[in-house]
Design an enzyme around this catalytic site. Structure first.
Site, PDB file in Angstrom:
ATOM      1  N   ARG A 189      44.420   3.527   1.016  1.00  0.00           N
ATOM      2  CA  ARG A 189      45.829   3.689   1.373  1.00  0.00           C
ATOM      3  C   ARG A 189      46.740   3.718   0.148  1.00  0.00           C
ATOM      4  O   ARG A 189      47.935   4.011   0.263  1.00  0.00           O
ATOM      5  CB  ARG A 189      46.269   2.577   2.330  1.00  0.00           C
ATOM      6  CG  ARG A 189      46.348   1.188   1.721  1.00  0.00           C
ATOM      7  CD  ARG A 189      46.935   0.175   2.713  1.00  0.00           C
ATOM      8  NE  ARG A 189      47.066  -1.155   2.143  1.00  0.00           N
ATOM      9  CZ  ARG A 189      46.154  -2.119   2.253  1.00  0.00           C
ATOM     10  NH1 ARG A 189      45.028  -1.872   2.897  1.00  0.00           N
ATOM     11  NH2 ARG A 189      46.358  -3.304   1.710  1.00  0.00           N
TER      12      ARG A 189
ATOM     13  N   ASN B 291      55.742  -1.049 -10.428  1.00  0.00           N
ATOM     14  CA  ASN B 291      54.692  -1.558  -9.555  1.00  0.00           C
ATOM     15  C   ASN B 291      53.919  -0.351  -9.002  1.00  0.00           C
ATOM     16  O   ASN B 291      52.692  -0.305  -9.054  1.00  0.00           O
ATOM     17  CB  ASN B 291      55.344  -2.366  -8.448  1.00  0.00           C
ATOM     18  CG  ASN B 291      54.369  -3.055  -7.525  1.00  0.00           C
ATOM     19  OD1 ASN B 291      54.780  -3.799  -6.650  1.00  0.00           O
ATOM     20  ND2 ASN B 291      53.078  -2.837  -7.674  1.00  0.00           N
TER      21      ASN B 291
ATOM     22  N   ARG C 116      60.934  -3.526  -9.438  1.00  0.00           N
ATOM     23  CA  ARG C 116      59.977  -4.385 -10.141  1.00  0.00           C
ATOM     24  C   ARG C 116      58.965  -3.583 -10.958  1.00  0.00           C
ATOM     25  O   ARG C 116      58.625  -2.452 -10.650  1.00  0.00           O
ATOM     26  CB  ARG C 116      59.260  -5.311  -9.170  1.00  0.00           C
ATOM     27  CG  ARG C 116      58.464  -4.662  -8.060  1.00  0.00           C
ATOM     28  CD  ARG C 116      57.877  -5.772  -7.183  1.00  0.00           C
ATOM     29  NE  ARG C 116      57.025  -5.286  -6.129  1.00  0.00           N
ATOM     30  CZ  ARG C 116      57.395  -5.136  -4.866  1.00  0.00           C
ATOM     31  NH1 ARG C 116      58.627  -5.423  -4.503  1.00  0.00           N
ATOM     32  NH2 ARG C 116      56.541  -4.711  -3.960  1.00  0.00           N
TER      33      ARG C 116
ATOM     34  N   ASP D 296      49.367 -10.276  -5.547  1.00  0.00           N
ATOM     35  CA  ASP D 296      50.027 -10.402  -4.254  1.00  0.00           C
ATOM     36  C   ASP D 296      48.969 -10.500  -3.147  1.00  0.00           C
ATOM     37  O   ASP D 296      48.372  -9.506  -2.784  1.00  0.00           O
ATOM     38  CB  ASP D 296      50.983  -9.237  -4.002  1.00  0.00           C
ATOM     39  CG  ASP D 296      50.336  -7.866  -4.268  1.00  0.00           C
ATOM     40  OD1 ASP D 296      49.341  -7.779  -5.015  1.00  0.00           O
ATOM     41  OD2 ASP D 296      50.826  -6.882  -3.705  1.00  0.00           O
TER      42      ASP D 296
ATOM     43  N   GLU E  85      37.771  -2.766  -2.783  1.00  0.00           N
ATOM     44  CA  GLU E  85      38.843  -3.268  -3.647  1.00  0.00           C
ATOM     45  C   GLU E  85      38.507  -4.633  -4.230  1.00  0.00           C
ATOM     46  O   GLU E  85      38.860  -4.941  -5.367  1.00  0.00           O
ATOM     47  CB  GLU E  85      40.121  -3.345  -2.811  1.00  0.00           C
ATOM     48  CG  GLU E  85      41.318  -3.943  -3.502  1.00  0.00           C
ATOM     49  CD  GLU E  85      42.462  -4.229  -2.528  1.00  0.00           C
ATOM     50  OE1 GLU E  85      43.625  -4.176  -2.951  1.00  0.00           O
ATOM     51  OE2 GLU E  85      42.181  -4.508  -1.337  1.00  0.00           O
TER      52      GLU E  85
END
Length: 621
Positions: A194, A238, A247, A365, A559
């Site tokens: 994604r 980011n 950011r 995150d 991932e």
């Protein structure tokens, strides 16, 4: 040896027999006979393929031919019977990097705009007014092909302005380059799944893999897009979407330049332009007092913007919002709506989201280390990265510019950057090093004390080269064993997670999850301090897990991993990208691919053979 097969029939028969759970893969979870007989259409020769790994290879090779609409096709048994290590590495080099490569131009724009994050009826492409060439190109393209809308970002924009873009979120343009006949987008490599955009720190680790696979031009293109973002958006983002304009991400631009220069000597003009941009980023993004620079002289992550980050899935913050909804006697959905619209403002909740946005800027995150505290921390990771910036800038000025460099009418010397690095090193060791624990901890500059959460980021000083020999020894001998699992190091220790409320959700960057960036930076740090055998061990553990997972699950390269179960089956926060595909894994995952190629460069031949034999790390180390 090659066999001529009826591709559609063989494909259907194989799935019917072996894919017993109907997930369009052949994995260890299937309960078929694990033996399938191929029959050559010409010679009628029979060849039996046995075992999950070889059957999944067969499925993958058949899937490739099916996509090419081949009715009768040859299957190469050498590919089906290929050793796992060679197959994974080969596919990363020859297939996965190409599948993950994107451009924002006439050829590649549709692939960028038409993804699951595009919510507008007509996708929006934002182009900076500073980029005159880009504005003209994309406006002409808008008229020519249609299907998207060009919006112009002002040359200087406030964070309040950025928040208004959330009503019409879109992709941000990246660099264009002049080819012989036309402009083309400078390529970039996306993480995968994604994540169909250019991510900041992902791109550095991806570049490490590209350089190892002799794809220098793509690595240089990443540097060009870093430079473009700093010039046109004020920071390395980011990711290049409108809601990320508030950011940045962990700074690794200088490390990319160093790595590129190790592979090829480049012209002085190229290096001059990039070094100028590195220094610009350092001065304007990181060293502005009161923002990311704190009174201690060390830095923090500190994202701009107000309120909830835009990109999270619906319901992600329900546990955070619920007490505030109750406070205002509203349902969670109604409170969320009013809070997002800023018709209802709560300063305590705003403060929470300052930390949350800053946490996302860190790349971690999320983690309980940074929840509701990130903007208060002189974190070990950001200060290690900036120490490396200062050392890299000093090195580049000394080695390539005779010790003296001028940028934007400011004169710099290698010596002054060395002094910056020495000052930061001393302050990190003063505030973040804990001699008793043998660990680095983030420093809470608001409350003036260390924040004793044991995170894998404590090994970043090894990578940056800011430890002394005593500190390195303690990190390796005292700290590291607390992170090591069968398949690598976890994002934090079990002890630190145990100190968090039992009702808190599992955070994906904490124990028991393992991530490629943590492994790669650890390996480089161990080598830098002479711990070669320990580096071999840590590389083997991670590559064993990637290899075992790919062998048992149809080539899956995810991932991240759950290191407690040595599995890609992760049930925390956002799930696991890179696991959703039909029949064949076409792209792996960016930094996981890179970690595999990097690890193979470190690993000795004996351990590579052990990987192919699925020898457990527990029997070797």
């Amino acid at each position: 040896m090659k066999l001529l097969l009826n591709i559609d029939q063989t494909f259907s028969d194989l799935l019917l027999q072996e894919d017993t759970d109907n997930d369009k893969k052949i994995t260890k979870d299937d309960t078929g006979p694990k033996k399938f007989v191929l029959v050559d259409e010409t010679t009628k020769q029979e060849v039996a393929i046995e075992g999950t790994y070889f059957l999944s290879n067969l499925l993958q090779e058949l899937a490739v031919l099916k996509e090419q609409n081949v009715a009768l096709g040859e299957i190469d048994l050498d590919f089906i019977q290929e050793n796992p290590v060679e197959r994974i590495s080969r596919k990363i080099k020859t297939d996965y990097w190409n599948e993950l490569t994107r451009t924002i131009d006439k050829k590649g724009l549709a692939q960028i705009l038409n993804d699951e994050k595009t919510t507008n009826a007509i996708p929006t492409l934002y182009v900076s007014a500073k980029d005159k060439k880009g504005v003209a190109y994309f406006q002409e393209l808008e008229q020519e092909v249609g299907g998207f809308e060009v919006a112009i970002l002002p040359e200087d924009f406030s964070m309040e302005y950025v928040e208004t873009l959330n009503t019409k979120p879109g992709i941000l343009a990246l660099a264009l380059e002049q080819k012989i006949y036309s402009l083309q987008g400078v390529p970039f490599v996306v993480p995968g799944g994604r994540f169909n955009e250019m991510y900041g720190w992902d791109s550095y680790f991806i570049a490490v893999g590209l350089l190892l696979d002799n794809q220098l031009e793509k690595a240089m293109a990443i540097a060009e897009n870093f430079k473009y973002q700093i010039i046109h958006y004020g920071k390395i983002l980011n990711a290049n979407r409108s809601y990320y304009l508030t950011r940045t991400q962990p700074p690794l631009y200088s490390s990319l330049l160093i790595d590129i220069l190790k592979q090829k000597k480049l012209g002085q003009d190229w290096l001059q332009s990039h070094l100028e941009t590195v220094i610009l980023e350092y001065n304007t993004v990181w060293m502005v007092s009161g923002n990311r620079l704190t009174p201690t002289g060390l830095n923090r992550y500190k994202s701009d913007g107000v309120g909830m980050p835009f990109e999270v899935e619906p319901g992600h913050f329900d546990d955070v919002l619920a007490p505030y909804a109750q406070k205002y006697n509203l349902s969670v959905r109604e409170f969320e709506k009013q809070y997002l619209n800023r018709t209802l403002v709560d300063t305590d909740l705003d403060a929470y989201f300052v930390h949350d946005r800053s946490l996302r800027e860190s790349g971690h995150d999320t983690t309980d280390r940074l929840i509701n505290t990130c903007a208060n921390l002189n974190s070990v990771d950001i200060n290690s990265f900036l120490f490396k910036y200062e050392k890299d800038i000093a090195y580049l000025i000394k080695e390539y510019f005779n010790g003296s460099f001028e940028s934007n009418s400011v004169h710099y010397t290698a010596q002054e950057w060395e002094l910056k690095a020495q000052a930061r090193q001393a302050k990190i060791n003063e505030l973040c090093w804990n001699e008793t624990a043998g660990m680095y901890f983030d420093y809470d500059f608001v409350n003036q004390k260390q924040f004793p959460f044991e995170a894998a980021t404590m090994f970043f000083p090894l990578w940056a080269g800011l430890c002394n020999e005593n500190q390195a020894k303690k990190l390796v001998e005292i700290a590291l064993p607390q992170f090591v699992k069968m398949g690598g190091i976890t994002g934090s220790t079990a002890a630190s997670v145990a100190g968090v409320s039992p009702d808190a959700p599992h955070r994906q960057w904490d124990y028991p999850f393992g991530w490629a960036p943590h492994q790669m930076l650890l390996w480089e740090g161990l080598l830098k301090y002479g711990y070669h055998q320990k580096a071999q061990e840590m590389v083997y553990r991670w590559l064993w897990l990637i290899t075992k997972n790919a062998v048992e699950y149809n080539g899956t390269i995810p991932e991240k991993f759950d290191l407690e179960t040595s599995s890609h089956k992760v049930f925390a926060e956002y799930g696991n990208v890179g696991t959703e595909f039909d029949y064949i894994a076409k792209e792996g995952f960016g930094w996981m691919n890179a970690s595999y190629q990097y690890g193979l460069q470190i690993l000795d031949d004996t351990l590579k053979e052990a990987l192919n034999k699925d020898t457990s790390p527990g029997t070797i180390f």
